[in-house]
Design a protein around this motif. Structure first.
Motif, mmCIF file in Angstrom:
data_model
loop_
_atom_site.group_PDB
_atom_site.id
_atom_site.type_symbol
_atom_site.label_atom_id
_atom_site.label_comp_id
_atom_site.label_asym_id
_atom_site.label_seq_id
_atom_site.Cartn_x
_atom_site.Cartn_y
_atom_site.Cartn_z
ATOM 1 N N ILE A 82 63.752 42.970 45.379
ATOM 2 C CA ILE A 82 62.300 43.366 45.935
ATOM 3 C C ILE A 82 61.968 44.855 45.995
ATOM 4 N N LEU A 86 59.473 47.433 44.051
ATOM 5 C CA LEU A 86 58.565 48.142 44.848
ATOM 6 C C LEU A 86 58.703 49.609 44.731
ATOM 7 N N MET B 23 57.497 45.839 55.050
ATOM 8 C CA MET B 23 56.939 45.394 54.077
ATOM 9 C C MET B 23 57.968 44.903 52.907
ATOM 10 N N LYS B 26 58.778 41.368 54.596
ATOM 11 C CA LYS B 26 57.780 40.182 54.518
ATOM 12 C C LYS B 26 57.833 39.933 53.222
ATOM 13 N N LEU B 27 57.814 40.764 52.356
ATOM 14 C CA LEU B 27 57.702 40.494 50.767
ATOM 15 C C LEU B 27 58.966 39.577 50.287
ATOM 16 N N THR B 28 60.025 40.159 50.668
ATOM 17 C CA THR B 28 61.036 39.399 50.291
ATOM 18 C C THR B 28 61.060 37.880 50.691
ATOM 19 N N GLU B 30 58.335 36.144 51.353
ATOM 20 C CA GLU B 30 57.145 35.226 50.647
ATOM 21 C C GLU B 30 57.819 35.032 49.334
ATOM 22 N N CYS B 31 58.368 36.213 48.847
ATOM 23 C CA CYS B 31 58.966 35.878 47.401
ATOM 24 C C CYS B 31 60.007 35.004 47.084
ATOM 25 N N CYS B 55 56.936 39.233 41.530
ATOM 26 C CA CYS B 55 56.558 38.762 42.677
ATOM 27 C C CYS B 55 55.981 40.100 43.361
ATOM 28 N N ALA B 56 56.946 40.886 43.459
ATOM 29 C CA ALA B 56 56.849 42.360 44.157
ATOM 30 C C ALA B 56 56.020 43.106 43.422
ATOM 31 N N TYR B 59 52.315 41.644 43.784
ATOM 32 C CA TYR B 59 51.914 42.203 45.231
ATOM 33 C C TYR B 59 50.966 43.430 45.143
ATOM 34 N N THR B 63 47.171 44.289 45.640
ATOM 35 C CA THR B 63 46.893 45.328 46.925
ATOM 36 C C THR B 63 45.738 46.163 46.308
#
Lengths: 91, 75
Positions: A82, A86, B23, B26-28, B30-31, B55-56, B59, B63
């Motif tokens: 992730i 990002l 961030m 939270k993202l990890t 949910e994903c 997923c990331a 997102y 946004t």
């Protein structure tokens, strides 16, 4: 000397001296690192409990234990995936 | 102690880092829920790791879409 005061220049007055900026910054960094670690621990604990302990027995079975080990490794790996996704996304 | 600019800069930096860490966390979370549907294995399948990366990125797309929508609603 308590950890929150820096050494006083003279041996004179007792009582708390105001910490130097460097000491303060180090303390903040340490406390933040600890807070992150605690939060991460809690997240992993919750996720892996959900995934691996589906029918709680009278003790942790071998398969539950190995599931948890794998789960922790995978969650750490997922965090890396992730983060990289990002921060390498150039728009 | 006066608020030196060095301290201000440091606090700004740490605040940024904390926002990023939040961030990512939270993202990890949910994903993980979206993508890792079975018992964790000794490595991710390629569909699982692809799903996490997608997923990331989705997102981020989402946004931007929401920001545009909000901006158009203000006009």
């Amino acid at each position: 000397m308590d950890p929150f005061s820096s050494p006083s220049p003279s041996g004179g007055s007792s009582g708390q001296t105001i910490p130097s900026a460097d000491v303060l910054m180090d303390q903040v960094k340490t406390q933040l690192a600890q807070a992150y670690a605690e939060e991460f621990f809690e997240t992993v604990r919750s996720k892996c409990f959900t995934k691996c302990i589906t029918k709680p027995g009278t003790s942790l079975s071998g398969s539950e234990s190995s599931c948890i080990t794998r789960c922790v490794e995978r969650y750490i790996e997922a965090t890396g995936i992730i983060s990289r996704a990002l921060f390498s996304a150039h728009r | 102690m006066d608020s030196s600019p060095e301290l201000q800069r440091f606090l700004q930096e740490e605040k940024q880092k904390a926002m990023i860490a939040e961030m990512v966390g939270k993202l990890t979370s949910e994903c993980w829920d979206k993508c890792i549907t079975s018992t964790p294995g000794s490595k991710f399948s390629s569909s699982e790791s692809t799903c996490l990366a997608n997923c990331a990125q989705r997102y981020l797309d989402m946004t931007m879409l929401i920001q545009k929508k909000f901006q158009s609603m203000q006009q």
